[in-house]
Design a protein around this motif. Sequence first.
Motif, short mmCIF file in Angstrom:
data_model
loop_
_atom_site.label_atom_id
_atom_site.label_comp_id
_atom_site.label_asym_id
_atom_site.label_seq_id
_atom_site.Cartn_x
_atom_site.Cartn_y
_atom_site.Cartn_z
N THR A 399 26.53 -48.58 -7.28
CA THR A 399 27.09 -49.92 -7.16
C THR A 399 26.00 -50.95 -7.39
O THR A 399 24.98 -50.95 -6.68
CB THR A 399 27.69 -50.14 -5.76
OG1 THR A 399 28.69 -49.15 -5.51
CG2 THR A 399 28.33 -51.53 -5.67
N ASP A 411 27.28 -55.62 -16.86
CA ASP A 411 28.39 -55.86 -17.80
C ASP A 411 28.10 -55.29 -19.18
O ASP A 411 29.03 -54.97 -19.93
CB ASP A 411 28.66 -57.36 -17.91
CG ASP A 411 29.31 -57.91 -16.65
OD1 ASP A 411 30.04 -57.16 -15.98
OD2 ASP A 411 29.06 -59.09 -16.32
N THR A 415 32.32 -51.33 -17.22
CA THR A 415 33.24 -52.27 -16.59
C THR A 415 32.84 -52.43 -15.13
O THR A 415 32.53 -51.45 -14.45
CB THR A 415 34.69 -51.77 -16.68
OG1 THR A 415 34.78 -50.47 -16.07
CG2 THR A 415 35.12 -51.66 -18.13
N PHE A 416 32.89 -53.67 -14.65
CA PHE A 416 32.34 -53.97 -13.33
C PHE A 416 33.27 -54.92 -12.59
O PHE A 416 33.47 -56.06 -13.00
CB PHE A 416 30.95 -54.58 -13.50
CG PHE A 416 30.21 -54.84 -12.21
CD1 PHE A 416 30.56 -54.21 -11.03
CD2 PHE A 416 29.14 -55.73 -12.19
CE1 PHE A 416 29.87 -54.46 -9.85
CE2 PHE A 416 28.44 -55.98 -11.03
CZ PHE A 416 28.81 -55.34 -9.85
N ASP A 417 33.84 -54.44 -11.49
CA ASP A 417 34.65 -55.27 -10.61
C ASP A 417 33.72 -55.90 -9.58
O ASP A 417 33.21 -55.22 -8.69
CB ASP A 417 35.72 -54.40 -9.91
CG ASP A 417 36.61 -55.20 -8.98
OD1 ASP A 417 36.35 -56.41 -8.78
OD2 ASP A 417 37.57 -54.62 -8.44
N LYS A 418 33.50 -57.21 -9.68
CA LYS A 418 32.52 -57.88 -8.83
C LYS A 418 33.11 -58.43 -7.54
O LYS A 418 32.51 -59.28 -6.88
CB LYS A 418 31.84 -59.01 -9.62
CG LYS A 418 31.01 -58.50 -10.78
CD LYS A 418 30.25 -59.62 -11.48
CE LYS A 418 29.40 -59.06 -12.62
NZ LYS A 418 28.63 -60.12 -13.31
N ASP A 419 34.27 -57.93 -7.15
CA ASP A 419 34.85 -58.29 -5.85
C ASP A 419 33.89 -57.83 -4.76
O ASP A 419 33.65 -56.63 -4.57
CB ASP A 419 36.21 -57.59 -5.70
CG ASP A 419 36.87 -57.86 -4.35
OD1 ASP A 419 36.24 -58.50 -3.48
OD2 ASP A 419 38.01 -57.41 -4.16
N ARG A 422 34.49 -54.91 -2.38
CA ARG A 422 34.52 -53.55 -2.93
C ARG A 422 33.13 -53.03 -3.28
O ARG A 422 32.99 -51.91 -3.77
CB ARG A 422 35.40 -53.50 -4.19
CG ARG A 422 36.87 -53.76 -3.92
CD ARG A 422 37.72 -53.41 -5.13
NE ARG A 422 37.70 -51.98 -5.38
CZ ARG A 422 37.25 -51.41 -6.51
NH1 ARG A 422 36.75 -52.16 -7.47
NH2 ARG A 422 37.28 -50.11 -6.67
N SER A 427 33.57 -47.03 -3.67
CA SER A 427 34.74 -47.63 -4.30
C SER A 427 34.71 -47.58 -5.82
O SER A 427 35.67 -48.00 -6.47
CB SER A 427 34.90 -49.09 -3.84
OG SER A 427 35.27 -49.15 -2.49
N ALA A 429 33.13 -49.40 -8.05
CA ALA A 429 33.34 -50.73 -8.62
C ALA A 429 32.77 -50.83 -10.03
O ALA A 429 33.23 -51.65 -10.84
CB ALA A 429 32.71 -51.79 -7.72
N ARG A 437 36.73 -43.84 -13.72
CA ARG A 437 36.56 -43.71 -12.28
C ARG A 437 36.90 -42.30 -11.83
O ARG A 437 36.20 -41.71 -10.99
CB ARG A 437 37.46 -44.71 -11.55
CG ARG A 437 37.48 -44.45 -10.05
CD ARG A 437 38.43 -45.33 -9.29
NE ARG A 437 38.51 -44.85 -7.92
CZ ARG A 437 38.62 -45.62 -6.86
NH1 ARG A 437 38.66 -46.92 -7.01
NH2 ARG A 437 38.70 -45.10 -5.66
#
Length: 492
Positions: A399, A411, A415-419, A422, A427, A429, A437
């Motif tokens: 992470t 990036d 792919t990166f979920d920056k929430d 999470r 998770s 992310a 995933r």
Amino acid sequence: MRRSSSYPRPVSFGVAGPLEVLLVSPPLRAEQRYGRLAAAGMYMPPMGLTVLAASLRKAGHSVALLDCEALGLNHQEAKEQCRRSAPRILGLTAVTMSVQSAADLAALLKPLLPNTVFVLGGPHLSAAPEETLTRYPQFDVGVIGEGEETLLELVRRVLCEESITDLEGTIVWIGDTLRRNPNRALLEDIDTIPFPAWDLLPELQTHYRPSAFGFRKLPCMSVLTSRGCPGRCSFCSQGVWTDRYREHSAGYVLKMIRELYHHYGIRDLCIYDGTFGVKRSRLIELCELLIAERWDLVFSCNLRVGMADEKMLRLLKRAGCWGVAYGIESGSSKILEHLRKDITPAMIQRAITLTARAGLISKGYLMVGTPAETEETLAETLAFISTLDLDLLTVNSFTPFPGTLDWERADGFGTFDKDWSRLNQHSYAFVPHGLTRERLEYYVRLITRTFYVRPRVMINFARLMLNPYHLPLIYSGLTSFASFVGRSHRDL
């Protein structure tokens, strides 16, 4: 064991009388920290808050500490505790995964405590101050970096009704505008900091626990003996203490351990420094002091792979050390270079072999799904781990965190979920290009299962079960672990 009568009683929540400062670790569930392995995870005191509380108390301020996670408080329960204490300054700490929780609690309290100054500190705020306070304007001020001197000055100014807008080491709201003040210089001598205010916490022996396999005796407690890290790993943020390494003297550390040993009955220490033993002379001095004390005390620590040598490891063993953990991260030279670890698989192999030769338990930390990760590098890691004489292994998903090089470049590699909520180590992310995933989760389970079904490792676990200290935690940990690995077995 009773606490020393020389300590003042903690401020009781809801009692009459003004409270100057309330320091809060926000609500967070074990599942948020550890996912499906929550039952096997550790929870230790918020060490930063305990030192801040001690510094404030030494300066003569009335201070209380509320550890919501240790007490099992939800936001409504925590809100009521804070409201009843009515502090003049309320300070919350947060890592990235808990910053939303801290913000939610502050938002609940803001209308109820109109005369309270709301302060946010901790690793996340230090890594992303402008973005954090812009997103969460319920905080009046953020403390960036090392907090002892900044918080002392902030409290003094607030109580004296002086302006805090130009306070070094802070980011402050002035109307609708954020002002980022200059950073405060780091403390030169960290031995001037008082010992943590453990007496302001809930009962240490009942509210805190080590990981299921991270101790040999109980009660167990974590300590920090240094600040900063000279390493340059791309995934690690030193937002609070920077990369400038400073350490407590061996004498200071011994006195701190003595207090835990005699006043709190602690018999196992997790020395939580990221790089214990950077200064070899201090490590030798501390080990010799511990040997001379002849306490019924053991400890574990973290070492950098390149620092391990047989003489030092044998001295650690004589001083009471039972285990050493290493940040292995990957078995692929390509990935280790990308992460700027400054180590090679051969160096890892040597460190683990020397650790076993010294009679110490060895643990490795591994990450799956780092930038530049591929099926080939994952296969390399799986094959490499199977060759190591390791006793314990923790495998996490990679992470990127704010304030790190990998946060800036992620990036470009996947792919990166920056929430922020999470951004933990379970998770997934971040997913590198060319992988999914599901594939990353498969490898986390496969590597974990392949490692732990080896006969030697299973025999070690059987030996652990003979230790009565381990039975309750081992049982809950193994139940969680079996469920985790069981899914892996069905997926193979």
